[in-house]
Design an enzyme around this catalytic site. Structure first.
Site, PDB file in Angstrom:
ATOM      1  N   GLU A  19       0.878  -1.518   0.166  1.00 19.32           N
ATOM      2  CA  GLU A  19      -0.175  -0.003  -0.197  1.00 19.32           C
ATOM      3  C   GLU A  19       0.523   1.511   0.166  1.00 19.32           C
ATOM      4  O   GLU A  19       0.663   1.997  -0.459  1.00 19.32           O
ATOM      5  CB  GLU A  19      -0.795   0.271   1.088  1.00 19.32           C
ATOM      6  CG  GLU A  19      -2.101  -1.323   0.883  1.00 19.32           C
ATOM      7  CD  GLU A  19      -3.146  -1.481   0.000  1.00 19.32           C
ATOM      8  OE1 GLU A  19      -3.259   0.192  -0.934  1.00 19.32           O
ATOM      9  OE2 GLU A  19      -3.864  -1.901  -0.582  1.00 19.32           O
ATOM     10  N   TYR A  61      -6.885   6.235   4.372  1.00 20.59           N
ATOM     11  CA  TYR A  61      -7.166   5.301   3.645  1.00 20.59           C
ATOM     12  C   TYR A  61      -6.479   3.438   3.983  1.00 20.59           C
ATOM     13  O   TYR A  61      -6.490   2.123   4.134  1.00 20.59           O
ATOM     14  CB  TYR A  61      -6.318   5.690   2.342  1.00 20.59           C
ATOM     15  CG  TYR A  61      -6.366   4.213   1.536  1.00 20.59           C
ATOM     16  CD1 TYR A  61      -7.051   3.568   0.544  1.00 20.59           C
ATOM     17  CD2 TYR A  61      -5.409   4.111   0.533  1.00 20.59           C
ATOM     18  CE1 TYR A  61      -7.295   2.695  -0.422  1.00 20.59           C
ATOM     19  CE2 TYR A  61      -4.721   3.006  -0.042  1.00 20.59           C
ATOM     20  CZ  TYR A  61      -5.901   2.279  -0.548  1.00 20.59           C
ATOM     21  OH  TYR A  61      -5.070   0.949  -1.590  1.00 20.59           O
ATOM     22  N   ASP A 121      -9.833   5.754  -2.237  1.00 22.97           N
ATOM     23  CA  ASP A 121      -8.224   6.013  -2.806  1.00 22.97           C
ATOM     24  C   ASP A 121      -9.068   6.879  -3.794  1.00 22.97           C
ATOM     25  O   ASP A 121     -10.296   7.343  -4.009  1.00 22.97           O
ATOM     26  CB  ASP A 121      -7.286   4.825  -2.892  1.00 22.97           C
ATOM     27  CG  ASP A 121      -8.386   3.964  -4.244  1.00 22.97           C
ATOM     28  OD1 ASP A 121      -9.265   3.666  -4.047  1.00 22.97           O
ATOM     29  OD2 ASP A 121      -7.230   3.763  -4.344  1.00 22.97           O
TER      30      ASP A 121
END
Length: 421
Positions: free
Chosen positions: A64, A148, A166
């Site tokens: 991520e 997020y 996102d």
């Protein structure tokens, strides 16, 4: 009743998913498509097969962070190298920032790698090596982990039924519900988070979130979306608007029948039928990047084997490109003539090296432009061949001589690789 301070006003019904049957159908359609069409990505394989919860969370976390601001195709090789070198939080915590920067070189936004390693050290030293298990704790306890990333780790690694928002999710949700206000505004972002949390599938939250992001990355793309292939097209208000125009006698989907709707486009930017679903999302006008010029000098000498060697210096440990290595560089005032630039660079080198440098000895090579997210940077490149060694002033930055091969293996930015070329 008045809303509590900071709470988002409820979205008009037309912008919400209010029908439980529709929510159930949307979840089923999206997950069935994902099971058929998802891309085979190394972090997905690790998340699905790694039995150790801490390793699983770490594997998703690394992916991520790398995927922020960087495309999947670029990330895959970096991710595989990283996980091979540091397969656990403990391994990463023992690495040096120099090693992290060397592996990260070329991915950009270098502070991401630095923060990831700092957070890994914190997990090992303060949390006994165990990753927090909820989005709330991940965000609270790990530096560099925002809302997020916390949601992604918690849903994918630990099955927490929490949504994610996102860039891809923003685009998909804005089109599904004709949200045309500035998608970076706090009001819209709050509504999108509410929507994502309401939609996420309770039994497969990680797969659902990845499916929503995958849809935005491969089908519901910014330009020329593949609406015919979309698994949730029957739930899409923007597509309905494109196909049928203004629904009559229902209130216009653009104005929802509610004055001053915070989620509709401003009246000055009405629906453009030529754009279709790409009317959404609307973005705020981009700020113009700052324009800067930097003088860069490639100091070159013959090494012991006759091969050229170049002097590189380390940047400060904070700010842009923190801790990376570069050719000696310093910022230039705008609108200098070439002669003035050359003299300014000679003065800088002289102060830095502690010995005279003749401006006329600097050879102008050319200019290299590099765009950072918020800076339009021009490097004005000079070279200066040196005879033998040189002593640097004690106050100067850490420096070393490197061959071309050693230069490419060092933690140098893409911009500096362009300068050497």
């Amino acid at each position: 009743a008045a809303l509590p301070a900071g709470a988002a006003a409820p979205a008009p019904a037309r912008h919400r998913f209010g029908d439980p049957a529709e929510v159930g159908a949307l979840r089923g359609d999206l997950l069935a498509w994902y099971d058929r069409c998802k891309r085979d990505l190394p972090w997905r394989a690790l998340a699905a097969t790694e039995p150790d919860a801490d390793r699983r969370g770490y594997a998703v976390w690394v992916s991520e962070i790398m995927l922020q601001q960087t495309q999947v195709a670029t990330v895959i090789d970096y991710y595989n190298r990283w996980m091979q070198k540091w397969p656990t939080l403990q391994a990463l915590a023992q690495a040096s920032l120099e090693e992290v920067n060397e592996l990260w070189a070329g991915l950009g936004y270098y502070s991401r790698g630095k923060r990831l390693q700092e957070a890994a050290k914190k997990v090992v030293s303060e949390l006994a090596g165990h990753m927090p298990r909820t989005a709330e704790d991940l965000q609270k306890l790990l530096p560099g982990v925002g809302r997020y990333t916390a949601g992604a780790i918690a849903s994918i690694s630990y099955g927490q039924a929490t949504g994610v928002v996102d860039g891809n999710v923003i685009r998909v949700l804005c089109r599904l519900r004709c949200i045309g206000a500035d998608s970076s505004s706090p009001v819209v972002i709050d509504q999108l988070w509410d929507m994502a949390n309401a939609l996420v599938d309770r039994s497969r939250p990680g797969d659902f979130n990845q499916a929503l992001m995958e849809l935005g990355a491969t089908v519901c793309v910014p330009k020329a979306p593949l609406c015919g292939e979309c698994p949730v097209k029957q739930h899409c208000q923007a597509r309905r608007r494109k196909l049928f125009g203004k629904p009559i006698p229902m209130p216009d989907v653009e104005d929802c029948g509610v004055g001053d709707c915070p989620l509709c486009p401003p009246a000055t930017e009405p629906w453009d039928s030529s754009l279709g679903v790409t009317n959404f999302p609307r973005k705020a006008a981009k700020k113009q990047p700052r324009v800067t010029r930097t003088a860069t000098c490639v100091l070159e000498r013959r090494g012991s084997c006759g091969t050229p060697e170049y002097l590189i210096v380390q940047r400060p440990s904070s700010g842009l490109l923190a801790g990376l290595w570069e050719f000696p560089s310093f910022p230039l005032a705008q609108d200098l003539q070439e002669k003035e630039e050359r003299e300014a660079l000679a003065d800088h080198l002289q102060a830095w090296m502690g010995q005279p440098v003749a401006a006329k000895g600097l050879r102008f090579i050319g200019e290299v432009t590099h765009i950072f997210s918020h800076i339009h940077q021009t490097y004005v490149v000079y070279s200066l061949p040196l005879d033998g060694d040189m002593t640097l002033a004690p106050a100067s930055s850490p420096s070393r001589w490197v061959t071309e091969k050693e230069f490419h293996a060092s933690a140098v930015s893409t911009a500096m690789k362009k300068v050497l070329e």
